[in-house]
Design an enzyme around this catalytic site. Structure first.
Site, PDB file in Angstrom:
ATOM      1  N   ASP A 475     -46.013 -70.159 -23.320  1.00  0.00           N
ATOM      2  CA  ASP A 475     -46.371 -69.056 -24.205  1.00  0.00           C
ATOM      3  C   ASP A 475     -47.356 -69.511 -25.271  1.00  0.00           C
ATOM      4  O   ASP A 475     -48.301 -68.820 -25.621  1.00  0.00           O
ATOM      5  CB  ASP A 475     -45.122 -68.475 -24.864  1.00  0.00           C
ATOM      6  CG  ASP A 475     -44.355 -69.515 -25.680  1.00  0.00           C
ATOM      7  OD1 ASP A 475     -44.361 -70.702 -25.287  1.00  0.00           O
ATOM      8  OD2 ASP A 475     -43.738 -69.152 -26.697  1.00  0.00           O
ATOM      9  N   GLU A 481     -41.779 -74.620 -29.381  1.00  0.00           N
ATOM     10  CA  GLU A 481     -41.454 -73.709 -28.282  1.00  0.00           C
ATOM     11  C   GLU A 481     -42.127 -74.234 -27.013  1.00  0.00           C
ATOM     12  O   GLU A 481     -41.519 -74.956 -26.247  1.00  0.00           O
ATOM     13  CB  GLU A 481     -41.912 -72.289 -28.630  1.00  0.00           C
ATOM     14  CG  GLU A 481     -41.280 -71.232 -27.753  1.00  0.00           C
ATOM     15  CD  GLU A 481     -41.399 -69.838 -28.374  1.00  0.00           C
ATOM     16  OE1 GLU A 481     -41.074 -68.871 -27.676  1.00  0.00           O
ATOM     17  OE2 GLU A 481     -41.801 -69.736 -29.552  1.00  0.00           O
ATOM     18  N   ASP A 488     -44.930 -63.463 -20.286  1.00  0.00           N
ATOM     19  CA  ASP A 488     -46.315 -63.800 -20.592  1.00  0.00           C
ATOM     20  C   ASP A 488     -47.085 -64.134 -19.324  1.00  0.00           C
ATOM     21  O   ASP A 488     -48.228 -63.699 -19.119  1.00  0.00           O
ATOM     22  CB  ASP A 488     -46.365 -65.003 -21.541  1.00  0.00           C
ATOM     23  CG  ASP A 488     -45.575 -64.796 -22.814  1.00  0.00           C
ATOM     24  OD1 ASP A 488     -44.391 -64.409 -22.722  1.00  0.00           O
ATOM     25  OD2 ASP A 488     -46.117 -65.040 -23.906  1.00  0.00           O
ATOM     26  N   GLU A 753     -51.111 -64.332 -30.587  1.00  0.00           N
ATOM     27  CA  GLU A 753     -49.819 -63.788 -30.191  1.00  0.00           C
ATOM     28  C   GLU A 753     -49.659 -62.353 -30.678  1.00  0.00           C
ATOM     29  O   GLU A 753     -49.107 -61.505 -29.976  1.00  0.00           O
ATOM     30  CB  GLU A 753     -48.701 -64.651 -30.766  1.00  0.00           C
ATOM     31  CG  GLU A 753     -47.303 -64.188 -30.434  1.00  0.00           C
ATOM     32  CD  GLU A 753     -46.231 -65.135 -30.954  1.00  0.00           C
ATOM     33  OE1 GLU A 753     -45.119 -65.115 -30.424  1.00  0.00           O
ATOM     34  OE2 GLU A 753     -46.527 -65.907 -31.903  1.00  0.00           O
TER      35      GLU A 753
END
Length: 898
Positions: A475, A481, A488, A753
């Protein structure tokens, strides 16, 4: 008369002799000269070049050899197949090199020369070929810092080598050397898979790295994905606590005898200069603790510890089938400056993923600390709040021995800016080089237009893909993360497959999806799954299991991916079936239209909230339709009947639950109407009204989108399909928030994002979730390539064997062009308008055909000829504003009135 006939014959013979027909770019399992294939029947592909138009392959001949021995010769086969020809010769042997060539005949009577020789090298076909043993350190580990672990063994090669092949993998990341030189060009090996079921090994040709006499095999192991911190909940040791190395070097001597050198009890272990290493937090290297010559023959390893033998087994081992992570661009800083806070900062001009190579000269103990950031705050200061708990720091402690060079080994960073602390001397750009890392996918697509902002959007799409395609589709690449989020990946997959060849990349990852799929058929949110079994089953995320296989089939024409994933696809659809009540899937957790538009202090309901179960029903129907399509492609008639019946009931349930009698939906958002229209959820007689409601909604937001992750990929596609291409273009060209070009106007070099990750006043959205390199919204690229420029498969065709070129031309752009490297060759199209005229140039590769839609009102000339037949093409029909032609391979230039 005989002389005339003879002259004509000689001219024809001369033309055929000098007509250029050649075969090039030979691929085996979609790779050039692959080493380490663990398939016993690899598939062969080749491209054809011809100087003549409308050229099709009429026959081929393939020869495969092991040394001088033919193991397969097809003879002349009358066929136009040039993609995925399956090997059907003598059984292939493991750990063996094979050479192959191909020649072809065409429909003009020409035959090509034999192609240049290509090669593939097989891997191990089963676990019995492994003689090496898993080894780990033979001393008590520093469990607090968990430094990198160093391994070495000196071997003696007593004869001249004809061939040497290294097979290497690890629990953790490894970096292997022979006589001090790095083996291969891959980094962060062995990559990331569902380790408990699938652990990749890499295969290297090391024939030139070994010499007669003493040689040292060595490796460093880092924590990596195997036991390092993963996820924002500080998960560690997800796959195990102990790092381990497995290496086997198989040698064929010049006299034909064989030998193997393996990891075993003869190896020694120790620590070295890498003091800490974590993907999220970075790496610390203390050059004072380097043991010079540790990976060379002659080093005194008497103080090193003998390794321990591990019982990790071989059942989970698989050969690497996708492209490994390699180094790409090298970028020097474009600006070095001091922030208002007094920080020394470098700007590389591009948000990228990788690390910085540093050169420094200083005293022993000098510590150079480098922190990484994507953006500066509104005051121009270094900003890392959005990294959350990730320290993203590289620390280099100098030994004080002249010019020293540093770079990390077992981490990577997402950054545009670095802050440098403790550097001895003046900061100079030549001493800092950003190295870009990503999976070594081959670039395949290009796009450009008359609008510089749209061109920057395309740049951002490609760099977002580079930065997030490091062995898995993550992502984001910077914060704590960096996980393989399925939602995604599925929304971006078709765009990804245009810009780079992601055939093997996704094939490998799809197998991990199946490996981590739960017993009940539910698909985890992230793959590999490091969040646990409870994190699974969200609509639009778990549908990755049906959407990406079908998209890969459309783009690459590879039926094998459907065969490979069919059980996984059925299992996911079965999960929805079991959890639906009266054909309504309306329970469980769902992310919904993630990160949809929601204005601050929303008092009048402008936030574009779409009912999550309504979305779930749409994707339930979509996955059912993909099951019907897949079953049809695979000839599974009973499944076609079953899923068709189920789909009808699911759509009927949707209409009953979520639509009024006049066609109004219970959620009036753009996403609600887009999904209903895209997946044909509405009765045909009510679709026109739904389109008008969608347009009305868009205009109510002053022609801005309000969609999130699930609605955005289909927004412009739906508008185009239903005759509202002008609105689609207005959304593409919109420059204010929320829009695709707003981040571009704000200086973005990758996709964000959030639509408004940075506000017009340069303040930010909450740091808890605000990545500036997050490719999902880049899914608009697919529409740009297939609709603005018009490159697509012809209807009911796959893999660009039959091509459709149908651009949608509007005054917002004066020109646009794109190209795509297919398995047949490059297809391209470009158009430009000037005053009342339009010009278009289309290139179609050999061994394909195309239907070209030229948007013109008349007065058409093709290749400077008024009659299409004179230009070597066939006019089919007039369709709305298009003149439609059928063509073979070649270059076609169209001119006409707007």
């Amino acid at each position: 008369m005989k002389k005339v006939i003879l002259s004509i014959a000689l001219v024809c013979i001369h033309a055929c002799m000098f007509a250029q027909l050649s075969v090039e770019q030979l691929l085996c399992e979609q790779m050039s000269q692959p080493i380490g294939l663990d398939t016993k029947k690899p598939r062969l592909t080749w491209k054809i070049k011809s100087s003549l138009p409308s050229t099709m392959q009429s026959a081929y001949e393939v020869v495969v050899k092991k040394g001088k021995q033919k193991v397969w010769s097809t003879g002349k086969v009358n066929s136009d197949q040039s993609v995925y020809l399956e090997y059907n010769g003598q059984p292939l042997e493991p750990d063996t090199k094979y050479d192959w060539q191909v020649r072809v005949w065409d429909n003009h009577g020409n035959v090509s020369p034999w192609s240049a020789t290509a090669r593939f090298h097989t891997a191990f076909f089963d676990t019995t070929a492994w003689r090496a043993k898993w080894i780990s350190i033979g001393f008590e580990e520093d469990k607090k810092n968990r430094p990198a672990q160093y391994f070495r063994n000196t071997i003696e090669v007593k004869k001249d080598i004809a061939q040497a092949t290294a097979y290497v993998t690890s629990q953790g990341m490894y970096e292997a050397t022979i006589n001090g030189k790095k083996i291969g060009d891959a980094y962060l090996t062995p990559g990331w898979t569902s380790y408990k079921k699938r652990l990749q090994y890499q295969v290297y040709d090391v024939s030139t790295m070994l010499t007669k006499g003493k040689n040292t095999l060595a490796a460093i192991l880092g924590n990596g994905w195997f036991r390092g911190t993963l996820g924002w909940t500080n998960n560690v040791d997800i796959y195990g606590k102990d790092l381990a190395l497995l290496m086997q070097v198989n040698i064929v001597y010049a006299d034909g005898t064989k030998d193997s050198f393996i990891t075993d009890g003869n190896w020694k272990s120790s620590y070295g200069s890498i003091q800490t290493n974590e993907i999220y937090h970075g790496e610390e290297i203390d050059a004072r603790k380097e043991q010079p010559g540790w990976n060379l023959p002659g080093f005194d390893d008497s103080k090193w510890s003998t390794v321990k033998i591990m019982n990790s087994g071989f059942a989970q081992l698989i050969a690497t089938e996708n492209e490994t992570i390699t180094q790409h661009e090298s970028i020097h800083p474009v600006k070095i400056f001091t922030t208002p806070k007094g920080e020394k900062v470098m700007d590389f001009g591009q948000n990228l993923v990788g690390w910085v190579q540093v050169k420094a000269t200083g005293k022993t103990g000098d510590a150079v600390v480098i922190k990484h950031a994507e953006v500066l705050d509104k005051f121009g200061n270094f900003y890392i709040d959005n990294m959350r708990s990730a320290k993203t720091t590289a620390t280099y402690i100098l030994a004080g021995k002249g010019v020293e060079e540093f770079q990390p080994h077992f981490t990577f960073f997402g950054f545009r800016y670095i802050k440098v602390e403790g550097y001895p001397g003046e900061l100079k750009p030549e001493n800092f080089t950003a190295i870009v890392l990503h999976s070594n996918m081959q670039p395949t697509g290009t796009f450009s237009s008359s609008d510089t902002l749209v061109n920057q959007l395309q740049h951002n799409i490609q760099w977002g893909q580079k930065g997030n395609f490091l062995d898995v589709p993550t992502d984001c690449p910077q914060r704590d993360e960096r996980l393989g989020w399925t939602g995604d990946a599925q929304v971006f997959s078709r765009t990804a497959a245009f810009n780079f060849n992601v055939h093997n990349f996704f094939n490998k990852w799809l197998k991990d999806i199946e490996a981590d799929q739960l017993d009940n058929g539910s698909v985890p949110f992230v793959i590999p799954n490091v969040l646990g079994q409870g994190a699974a089953g969200s609509t639009g995320w778990s549908d990755v299991s049906t959407i990406i296989p079908w998209n890969m089939y459309l783009v690459y024409g590879d039926k094998k991916v459907l065969e490979q994933q069919y059980a996984s696809m059925k299992a996911w659809v079965g999960y929805m079936e079991k959890n639906a009540q009266n054909d309504l899937w309306n329970k469980g957790f769902h992310f919904g239209d993630w990160l949809f538009y929601r204005p601050f202090d929303d008092n009048d309901g402008r936030a574009a909230v779409t009912d999550k179960y309504m979305i779930a029903q749409c994707f339930y129907a979509h996955s059912l339709q993909l099951m019907i399509n897949t079953a049809s492609a695979l000839g599974k008639k009973e499944d076609i009947i079953f899923y068709t019946s189920r789909l009808n009931r699911v759509k009927e349930a949707y209409v009953k639950e979520y639509m009024t009698s006049t066609g109004r939906l219970v959620s009036g958002t753009q996403t609600a109407y887009v999904l209903a229209l895209q997946f044909d959820m509405l009765p045909e007689n009510l679709r026109g009204a739904a389109v008008e409601r969608l347009v009305e909604n868009i205009k109510s937001y002053s022609t801005h989108l309000s969609t999130g992750f699930l609605g955005t990929p289909y927004l412009c596609e739906v508008l185009t399909r239903f005759g509202k291409v002008d609105i689609a273009y207005q959304l593409l060209m919109q420059k204010t928030f929320p829009s695709w070009l707003y981040p571009v106007k704000m200086g973005a070099t990758t996709i964000w994002e959030r639509w408004g990750g940075m506000h017009p006043d340069s303040t930010f959205e909450p740091a808890s979730m605000n990545s500036f390199n997050h490719y999902a919204y880049g899914a608009i690229g697919d529409w740009m390539y297939r609709r603005v420029v018009g490159i697509d498969n012809e209807e009911n065709s796959i893999g660009y064997k039959k091509i459709r070129v149908k651009p949608y031309v509007i005054d917002s752009l004066k020109n646009a062009s794109a190209s795509l490297e297919t398995y047949y060759g490059k297809v391209s199209n470009s158009w430009k308008t000037e005053n009342a005229s339009i010009q278009m140039e289309t290139v179609i590769p050999v061994n394909t055909t195309a239907v070209i839609y030229f948007p013109s009102s008349g007065n058409i000339r093709i290749n400077s000829k008024e009659n299409p037949a004179d230009a070597g093409i066939r006019f089919l029909r007039k369709e709305n504003e298009y003149h439609v032609y059928e063509v073979g391979s070649g270059v076609y230039r169209f001119e006409g009135n707007r």
